[in-house]
Design a protein around this motif. Structure first.
Motif, PDB file in Angstrom:
ATOM      1  N   ASN A 126       1.767   5.914 -21.325  1.00 26.86           N
ATOM      2  CA  ASN A 126       2.217   7.154 -20.698  1.00 26.86           C
ATOM      3  C   ASN A 126       1.980   6.999 -19.200  1.00 26.86           C
ATOM      4  O   ASN A 126       0.949   7.396 -18.662  1.00 26.86           O
ATOM      5  N   PHE A 127       2.961   6.397 -18.529  1.00 27.16           N
ATOM      6  CA  PHE A 127       2.771   6.005 -17.143  1.00 27.16           C
ATOM      7  C   PHE A 127       2.631   7.204 -16.212  1.00 27.16           C
ATOM      8  O   PHE A 127       1.919   7.138 -15.209  1.00 27.16           O
ATOM      9  N   SER A 128       3.286   8.291 -16.523  1.00 26.35           N
ATOM     10  CA  SER A 128       3.207   9.471 -15.655  1.00 26.35           C
ATOM     11  C   SER A 128       1.809  10.090 -15.665  1.00 26.35           C
ATOM     12  O   SER A 128       1.277  10.471 -14.623  1.00 26.35           O
ATOM     13  N   ILE A 129       1.202  10.176 -16.849  1.00 24.95           N
ATOM     14  CA  ILE A 129      -0.142  10.735 -16.935  1.00 24.95           C
ATOM     15  C   ILE A 129      -1.143   9.819 -16.240  1.00 24.95           C
ATOM     16  O   ILE A 129      -2.038  10.281 -15.515  1.00 24.95           O
ATOM     17  N   GLY A 130      -1.001   8.513 -16.421  1.00 29.43           N
ATOM     18  CA  GLY A 130      -1.877   7.576 -15.721  1.00 29.43           C
ATOM     19  C   GLY A 130      -1.741   7.686 -14.214  1.00 29.43           C
ATOM     20  O   GLY A 130      -2.736   7.659 -13.480  1.00 29.43           O
ATOM     21  N   LEU A 172       5.413  20.211 -11.962  1.00 32.94           N
ATOM     22  CA  LEU A 172       3.961  20.044 -11.986  1.00 32.94           C
ATOM     23  C   LEU A 172       3.398  19.990 -13.401  1.00 32.94           C
ATOM     24  O   LEU A 172       2.192  20.195 -13.606  1.00 32.94           O
ATOM     25  N   ASP A 173       4.236  19.698 -14.370  1.00 36.02           N
ATOM     26  CA  ASP A 173       3.779  19.677 -15.762  1.00 36.02           C
ATOM     27  C   ASP A 173       2.718  18.608 -16.006  1.00 36.02           C
ATOM     28  O   ASP A 173       1.769  18.826 -16.781  1.00 36.02           O
ATOM     29  N   ASN A 174       2.858  17.457 -15.375  1.00 34.04           N
ATOM     30  CA  ASN A 174       1.868  16.393 -15.566  1.00 34.04           C
ATOM     31  C   ASN A 174       0.508  16.800 -15.020  1.00 34.04           C
ATOM     32  O   ASN A 174      -0.538  16.527 -15.634  1.00 34.04           O
ATOM     33  N   TYR A 175       0.505  17.471 -13.874  1.00 36.18           N
ATOM     34  CA  TYR A 175      -0.768  17.925 -13.308  1.00 36.18           C
ATOM     35  C   TYR A 175      -1.401  18.998 -14.196  1.00 36.18           C
ATOM     36  O   TYR A 175      -2.629  19.014 -14.379  1.00 36.18           O
ATOM     37  N   LYS A 176      -0.589  19.880 -14.743  1.00 41.66           N
ATOM     38  CA  LYS A 176      -1.119  20.898 -15.658  1.00 41.66           C
ATOM     39  C   LYS A 176      -1.696  20.259 -16.907  1.00 41.66           C
ATOM     40  O   LYS A 176      -2.762  20.662 -17.398  1.00 41.66           O
ATOM     41  N   THR A 200      -3.673   9.738  -8.895  1.00 39.10           N
ATOM     42  CA  THR A 200      -3.371  10.566  -7.726  1.00 39.10           C
ATOM     43  C   THR A 200      -4.463  11.600  -7.492  1.00 39.10           C
ATOM     44  O   THR A 200      -4.839  11.869  -6.342  1.00 39.10           O
ATOM     45  N   VAL A 201      -4.987  12.176  -8.566  1.00 34.04           N
ATOM     46  CA  VAL A 201      -6.100  13.118  -8.440  1.00 34.04           C
ATOM     47  C   VAL A 201      -7.323  12.401  -7.877  1.00 34.04           C
ATOM     48  O   VAL A 201      -8.041  12.936  -7.013  1.00 34.04           O
ATOM     49  N   MET A 202      -7.558  11.171  -8.347  1.00 33.31           N
ATOM     50  CA  MET A 202      -8.664  10.379  -7.794  1.00 33.31           C
ATOM     51  C   MET A 202      -8.481  10.141  -6.305  1.00 33.31           C
ATOM     52  O   MET A 202      -9.428  10.270  -5.515  1.00 33.31           O
ATOM     53  N   MET A 237       0.808  -1.208   0.000  1.00 31.03           N
ATOM     54  CA  MET A 237       0.000   0.000   0.000  1.00 31.03           C
ATOM     55  C   MET A 237       0.848   1.268   0.000  1.00 31.03           C
ATOM     56  O   MET A 237       0.734   2.090  -0.922  1.00 31.03           O
ATOM     57  N   LEU A 238       1.691   1.425   1.015  1.00 24.43           N
ATOM     58  CA  LEU A 238       2.447   2.678   1.130  1.00 24.43           C
ATOM     59  C   LEU A 238       3.452   2.838  -0.007  1.00 24.43           C
ATOM     60  O   LEU A 238       3.563   3.923  -0.596  1.00 24.43           O
ATOM     61  N   PHE A 239       4.185   1.777  -0.314  1.00 25.96           N
ATOM     62  CA  PHE A 239       5.171   1.882  -1.386  1.00 25.96           C
ATOM     63  C   PHE A 239       4.522   2.140  -2.753  1.00 25.96           C
ATOM     64  O   PHE A 239       4.976   3.031  -3.490  1.00 25.96           O
ATOM     65  N   PRO A 240       3.461   1.401  -3.149  1.00 24.19           N
ATOM     66  CA  PRO A 240       2.831   1.728  -4.441  1.00 24.19           C
ATOM     67  C   PRO A 240       2.286   3.143  -4.507  1.00 24.19           C
ATOM     68  O   PRO A 240       2.414   3.815  -5.534  1.00 24.19           O
ATOM     69  N   ILE A 241       1.671   3.610  -3.408  1.00 23.11           N
ATOM     70  CA  ILE A 241       1.144   4.976  -3.424  1.00 23.11           C
ATOM     71  C   ILE A 241       2.282   5.984  -3.529  1.00 23.11           C
ATOM     72  O   ILE A 241       2.212   6.956  -4.300  1.00 23.11           O
ATOM     73  N   GLY A 242       3.347   5.754  -2.761  1.00 16.01           N
ATOM     74  CA  GLY A 242       4.495   6.665  -2.831  1.00 16.01           C
ATOM     75  C   GLY A 242       5.142   6.672  -4.195  1.00 16.01           C
ATOM     76  O   GLY A 242       5.498   7.733  -4.728  1.00 16.01           O
ATOM     77  N   TYR A 243       5.303   5.502  -4.795  1.00 15.37           N
ATOM     78  CA  TYR A 243       5.915   5.429  -6.130  1.00 15.37           C
ATOM     79  C   TYR A 243       4.999   6.040  -7.182  1.00 15.37           C
ATOM     80  O   TYR A 243       5.467   6.663  -8.138  1.00 15.37           O
ATOM     81  N   ASN A 244       3.692   5.899  -6.988  1.00 17.82           N
ATOM     82  CA  ASN A 244       2.745   6.514  -7.916  1.00 17.82           C
ATOM     83  C   ASN A 244       2.866   8.039  -7.867  1.00 17.82           C
ATOM     84  O   ASN A 244       2.865   8.703  -8.917  1.00 17.82           O
ATOM     85  N   VAL A 245       2.967   8.591  -6.665  1.00 18.20           N
ATOM     86  CA  VAL A 245       3.158  10.040  -6.537  1.00 18.20           C
ATOM     87  C   VAL A 245       4.505  10.453  -7.122  1.00 18.20           C
ATOM     88  O   VAL A 245       4.616  11.515  -7.756  1.00 18.20           O
ATOM     89  N   TYR A 246       5.509   9.623  -6.946  1.00 17.05           N
ATOM     90  CA  TYR A 246       6.822   9.906  -7.526  1.00 17.05           C
ATOM     91  C   TYR A 246       6.750   9.994  -9.046  1.00 17.05           C
ATOM     92  O   TYR A 246       7.380  10.881  -9.666  1.00 17.05           O
TER      93      TYR A 246
END
Length: 311
Positions: A279-283, A71-75, A288-290, A42-51
């Motif tokens: 495109n793993f970063s956009i996914g 923050l380009d991906n969020y934009k 993360t927004v969810m 749980m913690l590692f996948p969430i942390g790596y996803n945010v990374y």
């Protein structure tokens, strides 16, 4: 001269026994497997996803160094029209599903709260909808909503409600609502079971007093049943939002997000970006927004629950 009281042994002052470190270590050893499980899965996948959201990671550079993108991906995600459409679809999907699942589930719970022959059998049959794998359920509803051979169109044509078959899952106006109907059917048994458990836990003497006072059935329902069911309703709505907001398999089986992204919800769009467009970063950014939205909903629920406990 020695006093007689001096010969009496004075009780020693009580000192709490110091807990040995090995006792503390032993107790923590029991929770260590659970902590390791949470950390690894749980913690590692969430942390790596945010990374990943702060880097540019695609199938072309996944084996090499990642470029830090701030923050380009969020934009990119928050200005993407398809993502905004998926947010709208997710809100519509979740709202309508929760509304009809709750209303129908509450009606069935009130019905099965009464004693009549065959109650257990019919209740078990209704639970079949929740027990059937989602792959089978999605396939069945896809056939039912089929354009020329589906049983839905066959019934509507027989009843002269429509003049020609409607292609439900391939029509831009009806694709999302077809998946909503399928998910409502899946979620009704869960709502019924939770609400039925809440109804059976209510005290009966209150209803007896209300009947003595001449309160009608509707008055008892709105003045007694709903207020006493409030804690159960909060939990049910919270679980329903979390579960429904992340529905993915029904969309994948029935419509695949189409046509023209008409039935694309946030989980499916994240899957499409990560595992179809690679495109793993956009996914990762979409998921993360969810997660952030669900955390906000959870905090609102905790705040309401705390006020209810204090009141």
């Amino acid at each position: 001269m020695e006093s007689p009281l001096s010969a009496v042994k004075r009780p020693r002052s009580f000192k709490p026994k110091k807990r040995l470190p090995k006792d503390i270590v032993g107790k923590y050893m029991f929770v260590l497997p659970g902590l390791l499980f949470l950390a690894v899965f749980m913690l590692f996948p969430i942390g790596y996803n945010v990374y990943l959201t702060f880097h540019n990671v695609t199938v072309f550079n996944i084996m090499s160094g990642y470029e830090f993108t701030w923050l380009d991906n969020y934009k990119a995600v928050l200005t993407d029209t398809v993502f905004l459409q998926s947010v709208k679809n997710s809100i519509v999907f979740t709202t309508l599903c929760l509304l009809f699942q709750f209303v129908i589930g509450l009606a069935l719970a009130l019905f099965f709260n009464k004693t009549f022959p065959g109650r257990g059998l019919f209740r078990a049959l209704l639970l079949m909808a929740w027990m059937i794998p989602l792959v089978i359920t999605g396939t069945l509803f896809q056939w039912m909503f089929a354009g020329e051979y589906g049983i839905i169109n066959h019934f509507l044509l027989w009843a002269n409600i429509i003049e020609e078959p409607i292609y439900w899952v391939s029509n831009e106006q009806t694709a999302l609502y077809s998946t909503i109907i399928a998910n409502i059917w899946i979620g009704i048994p869960f709502n019924m079971v939770i609400l039925l458990a809440g109804l059976q836990s209510l005290p009966t003497d209150i209803y007896e007093a209300a009947r003595v006072d001449g309160a009608s059935k509707w008055r008892q329902f709105f003045a007694i049943t709903l207020p006493l069911l409030k804690p159960t309703l909060f939990i049910l709505v919270m679980l329903g939002i979390i579960y429904t907001f992340k529905v993915f398999d029904i969309i994948l089986i029935m419509t695949k997000g189409g046509p023209l992204y008409a039935s694309t919800v946030m989980p499916f769009y994240a899957y499409e970006q990560a595992f179809i467009n690679y495109n793993f970063s956009i996914g990762a950014t979409i998921t993360t927004v969810m997660l952030a939205l669900l955390i906000v909903v959870s905090l609102i629920y905790l705040r309401i629950a705390r006020k209810e406990d204090e009141a």
